[in-house]
Design a protein around this motif. Structure first.
Motif, PDB file in Angstrom:
ATOM      1  N   ALA A  70      21.795  29.298 -46.244  1.00  0.00           N
ATOM      2  CA  ALA A  70      22.014  29.310 -47.689  1.00  0.00           C
ATOM      3  C   ALA A  70      22.114  27.886 -48.224  1.00  0.00           C
ATOM      4  CB  ALA A  70      23.286  30.083 -48.023  1.00  0.00           C
ATOM      5  N   PHE A  71      21.668  27.691 -49.456  1.00  0.00           N
ATOM      6  CA  PHE A  71      21.787  26.383 -50.086  1.00  0.00           C
ATOM      7  C   PHE A  71      22.301  26.542 -51.514  1.00  0.00           C
ATOM      8  CE2 PHE A  71      17.395  27.808 -50.821  1.00  0.00           C
ATOM      9  CZ  PHE A  71      17.213  27.587 -52.176  1.00  0.00           C
ATOM     10  N   ASP A  72      22.913  25.497 -52.015  1.00  0.00           N
ATOM     11  CA  ASP A  72      23.456  25.483 -53.369  1.00  0.00           C
ATOM     12  C   ASP A  72      22.460  24.848 -54.330  1.00  0.00           C
ATOM     13  OD1 ASP A  72      25.916  26.606 -52.587  1.00  0.00           O
ATOM     14  OD2 ASP A  72      26.699  24.632 -52.032  1.00  0.00           O
ATOM     15  N   ILE A  73      22.502  25.295 -55.576  1.00  0.00           N
ATOM     16  CA  ILE A  73      21.665  24.713 -56.621  1.00  0.00           C
ATOM     17  C   ILE A  73      22.308  25.021 -57.970  1.00  0.00           C
ATOM     18  CG2 ILE A  73      20.189  26.771 -56.722  1.00  0.00           C
ATOM     19  CD1 ILE A  73      17.862  24.943 -57.524  1.00  0.00           C
ATOM     20  N   ASP A  74      22.214  24.073 -58.874  1.00  0.00           N
ATOM     21  CA  ASP A  74      22.703  24.293 -60.231  1.00  0.00           C
ATOM     22  C   ASP A  74      21.969  25.477 -60.857  1.00  0.00           C
ATOM     23  OD1 ASP A  74      24.026  23.140 -62.853  1.00  0.00           O
ATOM     24  OD2 ASP A  74      21.896  23.452 -63.331  1.00  0.00           O
ATOM     25  N   GLN A  75      22.703  26.365 -61.491  1.00  0.00           N
ATOM     26  CA  GLN A  75      22.108  27.589 -62.018  1.00  0.00           C
ATOM     27  C   GLN A  75      21.033  27.307 -63.064  1.00  0.00           C
ATOM     28  OE1 GLN A  75      22.540  30.591 -60.848  1.00  0.00           O
ATOM     29  NE2 GLN A  75      21.268  31.633 -62.351  1.00  0.00           N
ATOM     30  N   GLY A  76      21.289  26.345 -63.933  1.00  0.00           N
ATOM     31  CA  GLY A  76      20.306  26.025 -64.961  1.00  0.00           C
ATOM     32  C   GLY A  76      19.014  25.498 -64.368  1.00  0.00           C
ATOM     33  N   ARG A  77      19.131  24.634 -63.377  1.00  0.00           N
ATOM     34  CA  ARG A  77      17.942  24.096 -62.724  1.00  0.00           C
ATOM     35  C   ARG A  77      17.194  25.186 -61.968  1.00  0.00           C
ATOM     36  NH1 ARG A  77      20.333  18.249 -60.605  1.00  0.00           N
ATOM     37  NH2 ARG A  77      19.517  17.044 -62.358  1.00  0.00           N
TER      38      ARG A  77
ATOM     39  N   LEU B 297      11.490  21.525 -55.349  1.00  0.00           N
ATOM     40  CA  LEU B 297      12.844  21.959 -55.021  1.00  0.00           C
ATOM     41  C   LEU B 297      13.422  21.084 -53.922  1.00  0.00           C
ATOM     42  CD1 LEU B 297      15.249  23.935 -55.121  1.00  0.00           C
ATOM     43  CD2 LEU B 297      13.971  25.413 -53.535  1.00  0.00           C
ATOM     44  N   PRO B 298      14.433  20.247 -54.233  1.00  0.00           N
ATOM     45  CA  PRO B 298      15.116  19.484 -53.191  1.00  0.00           C
ATOM     46  C   PRO B 298      16.319  20.283 -52.684  1.00  0.00           C
ATOM     47  CG  PRO B 298      15.751  18.652 -55.358  1.00  0.00           C
ATOM     48  CD  PRO B 298      14.877  19.862 -55.580  1.00  0.00           C
ATOM     49  N   ILE B 299      16.387  20.486 -51.396  1.00  0.00           N
ATOM     50  CA  ILE B 299      17.473  21.277 -50.804  1.00  0.00           C
ATOM     51  C   ILE B 299      18.306  20.383 -49.899  1.00  0.00           C
ATOM     52  CG2 ILE B 299      18.041  23.196 -49.263  1.00  0.00           C
ATOM     53  CD1 ILE B 299      15.522  24.595 -50.177  1.00  0.00           C
ATOM     54  N   ALA B 300      19.593  20.298 -50.169  1.00  0.00           N
ATOM     55  CA  ALA B 300      20.504  19.517 -49.331  1.00  0.00           C
ATOM     56  C   ALA B 300      21.225  20.449 -48.359  1.00  0.00           C
ATOM     57  CB  ALA B 300      21.520  18.778 -50.201  1.00  0.00           C
ATOM     58  N   LEU B 301      21.026  20.209 -47.079  1.00  0.00           N
ATOM     59  CA  LEU B 301      21.688  20.974 -46.025  1.00  0.00           C
ATOM     60  C   LEU B 301      22.339  19.996 -45.056  1.00  0.00           C
ATOM     61  CD1 LEU B 301      18.979  23.705 -45.248  1.00  0.00           C
ATOM     62  CD2 LEU B 301      21.161  24.040 -46.434  1.00  0.00           C
ATOM     63  N   PRO B 302      23.397  20.409 -44.356  1.00  0.00           N
ATOM     64  CA  PRO B 302      24.061  19.510 -43.409  1.00  0.00           C
ATOM     65  C   PRO B 302      23.098  18.938 -42.370  1.00  0.00           C
ATOM     66  CG  PRO B 302      25.390  21.471 -43.775  1.00  0.00           C
ATOM     67  CD  PRO B 302      24.067  21.725 -44.439  1.00  0.00           C
TER      68      PRO B 302
ATOM     69  N   PRO C 247      19.574  16.039 -45.640  1.00  0.00           N
ATOM     70  CA  PRO C 247      21.042  16.085 -45.774  1.00  0.00           C
ATOM     71  C   PRO C 247      21.529  15.589 -47.134  1.00  0.00           C
ATOM     72  CG  PRO C 247      20.420  15.183 -43.645  1.00  0.00           C
ATOM     73  CD  PRO C 247      19.170  15.253 -44.467  1.00  0.00           C
ATOM     74  N   SER C 248      20.824  14.614 -47.723  1.00  0.00           N
ATOM     75  CA  SER C 248      21.201  14.121 -49.043  1.00  0.00           C
ATOM     76  C   SER C 248      20.001  13.423 -49.680  1.00  0.00           C
ATOM     77  CB  SER C 248      22.389  13.154 -48.956  1.00  0.00           C
ATOM     78  OG  SER C 248      22.015  11.950 -48.317  1.00  0.00           O
ATOM     79  N   PHE C 249      20.098  13.248 -51.003  1.00  0.00           N
ATOM     80  CA  PHE C 249      19.026  12.627 -51.771  1.00  0.00           C
ATOM     81  C   PHE C 249      19.599  11.560 -52.696  1.00  0.00           C
ATOM     82  CE2 PHE C 249      17.655  16.915 -50.796  1.00  0.00           C
ATOM     83  CZ  PHE C 249      16.309  16.790 -50.481  1.00  0.00           C
ATOM     84  N   ALA C 250      18.779  10.565 -53.001  1.00  0.00           N
ATOM     85  CA  ALA C 250      19.154   9.613 -54.043  1.00  0.00           C
ATOM     86  C   ALA C 250      19.129  10.344 -55.380  1.00  0.00           C
ATOM     87  CB  ALA C 250      18.178   8.440 -54.062  1.00  0.00           C
ATOM     88  N   ASP C 251      20.080  10.015 -56.251  1.00  0.00           N
ATOM     89  CA  ASP C 251      20.282  10.781 -57.483  1.00  0.00           C
ATOM     90  C   ASP C 251      19.043  10.837 -58.372  1.00  0.00           C
ATOM     91  OD1 ASP C 251      22.854  11.425 -56.803  1.00  0.00           O
ATOM     92  OD2 ASP C 251      23.787   9.850 -58.006  1.00  0.00           O
ATOM     93  N   ILE C 252      18.414   9.677 -58.639  1.00  0.00           N
ATOM     94  CA  ILE C 252      17.281   9.661 -59.566  1.00  0.00           C
ATOM     95  C   ILE C 252      16.112  10.460 -58.999  1.00  0.00           C
ATOM     96  CG2 ILE C 252      15.573   8.196 -60.717  1.00  0.00           C
ATOM     97  CD1 ILE C 252      17.713   6.047 -60.970  1.00  0.00           C
ATOM     98  N   PHE C 253      15.818  10.268 -57.727  1.00  0.00           N
ATOM     99  CA  PHE C 253      14.734  11.035 -57.113  1.00  0.00           C
ATOM    100  C   PHE C 253      15.046  12.529 -57.168  1.00  0.00           C
ATOM    101  CE2 PHE C 253      12.938  13.291 -53.508  1.00  0.00           C
ATOM    102  CZ  PHE C 253      11.602  12.984 -53.620  1.00  0.00           C
ATOM    103  N   PHE C 254      16.285  12.885 -56.867  1.00  0.00           N
ATOM    104  CA  PHE C 254      16.723  14.287 -56.894  1.00  0.00           C
ATOM    105  C   PHE C 254      16.454  14.895 -58.264  1.00  0.00           C
ATOM    106  CE2 PHE C 254      20.093  17.546 -57.318  1.00  0.00           C
ATOM    107  CZ  PHE C 254      19.891  18.290 -56.166  1.00  0.00           C
ATOM    108  N   ASN C 255      16.842  14.185 -59.320  1.00  0.00           N
ATOM    109  CA  ASN C 255      16.638  14.695 -60.680  1.00  0.00           C
ATOM    110  C   ASN C 255      15.158  14.772 -61.026  1.00  0.00           C
ATOM    111  OD1 ASN C 255      19.407  14.917 -61.156  1.00  0.00           O
ATOM    112  ND2 ASN C 255      19.563  12.802 -61.868  1.00  0.00           N
ATOM    113  N   ASN C 256      14.378  13.777 -60.599  1.00  0.00           N
ATOM    114  CA  ASN C 256      12.944  13.774 -60.891  1.00  0.00           C
ATOM    115  C   ASN C 256      12.217  14.935 -60.225  1.00  0.00           C
ATOM    116  OD1 ASN C 256      12.863  11.562 -62.603  1.00  0.00           O
ATOM    117  ND2 ASN C 256      12.430  10.098 -60.961  1.00  0.00           N
TER     118      ASN C 256
ATOM    119  N   GLY D 228      15.389  12.906 -43.269  1.00  0.00           N
ATOM    120  CA  GLY D 228      16.753  12.496 -42.976  1.00  0.00           C
ATOM    121  C   GLY D 228      17.572  12.186 -44.216  1.00  0.00           C
ATOM    122  N   ASP D 229      18.741  11.637 -43.987  1.00  0.00           N
ATOM    123  CA  ASP D 229      19.727  11.378 -45.031  1.00  0.00           C
ATOM    124  C   ASP D 229      19.219  10.367 -46.064  1.00  0.00           C
ATOM    125  OD1 ASP D 229      22.349  11.839 -46.021  1.00  0.00           O
ATOM    126  OD2 ASP D 229      22.973   9.896 -45.248  1.00  0.00           O
ATOM    127  N   ASN D 230      19.670  10.526 -47.304  1.00  0.00           N
ATOM    128  CA  ASN D 230      19.411   9.574 -48.396  1.00  0.00           C
ATOM    129  C   ASN D 230      17.927   9.462 -48.721  1.00  0.00           C
ATOM    130  OD1 ASN D 230      20.324   7.731 -50.373  1.00  0.00           O
ATOM    131  ND2 ASN D 230      20.014   5.987 -49.014  1.00  0.00           N
TER     132      ASN D 230
END
Length: 208
Positions: A163-170, A122-127, A106-115, A79-81
């Motif tokens: 489809a999902f979005d992701i930073d190209q460098g990552r 691969l963390p994927i955020a979808l609605p 649906p969403s991730f905490a920023d630090i966990f997402f980066n880790n 779930g969310d967060n």
């Protein structure tokens, strides 16, 4: 890190009742008593410990990752967060040690997402509505999903693609199996050239 290109495997829906479990913090992912180690091996023992273990120490047969259909799951739907709370890097370590290489929420905490990216996950955020659909299918008889990172899509058991979005460098680093240090070392020629030039132009900096 192991390169991440296309992942095909079982997806485990992390639910409470009929809803995806939201606000899963890092202490829920791996409680503090399992943080004594500085290595990444063996942490799956503590993964979701309070949810997967009864008070008497026996396995909770109702917890999704204890069920035979999901014990080898490589995808987690939540779930969310997801990953909120403290910044402990043991959380993605434990997830990876379990064999899970992709988390969909649906969403991730920023630090966990980066880790996650630093550890080959691969963390994927979808609605939310899409996550709910995926979780419903993951709970059915056919719970095998395909995650195609190069083409940035998740294919559900019913054949629908998301489809999902992701930073190209990552994305490039995951596909190549590079963490931040590995990415830096791809510039080793330039780094060596700079160090050689610095030794010539500022030799006093090299003196003890």
């Amino acid at each position: 890190m192991t390169p991440f290109t296309t992942l095909r495997g079982a997806a485990a829906p992390l639910k409470t009742g009929d809803a995806l479990l939201a606000n899963v913090d890092t202490d829920m992912i791996i409680p503090k008593q399992f943080l004594k180690t500085v290595t990444r091996e063996g942490l799956k023992v503590g993964l979701f410990h309070e949810m997967k273990t009864n008070s008497d120490g026996t396995p909770n047969k109702e917890f999704v990752l204890n069920k035979p259909a999901y014990e080898n799951a490589s995808i987690l739907i939540a779930g969310d967060n997801f990953g909120c709370g403290s910044s402990r890097e043991h959380a993605p370590w434990a997830i990876l040690d379990q064999g899970i290489r992709c988390v969909i929420a649906p969403s991730f905490a920023d630090i966990f997402f980066n880790n996650c990216f630093k550890n080959g996950i691969l963390p994927i955020a979808l609605p939310q509505e899409i996550c709910d659909k995926l979780a419903e299918q993951a709970g059915g008889g056919n719970h095998v999903f395909t995650v195609d990172l190069p083409n940035q899509k998740v294919t559900a058991p019913d054949g629908n693609e998301y489809a999902f979005d992701i930073d190209q460098g990552r994305k490039e680093n995951l596909v190549a199996g590079l963490d931040e240090i590995g990415e830096s070392m791809t510039h080793s020629v330039e780094i060596e050239a700079y160090e050689n030039k610095r030794q010539i132009m500022t030799p006093w900096l090299e003196r003890a």
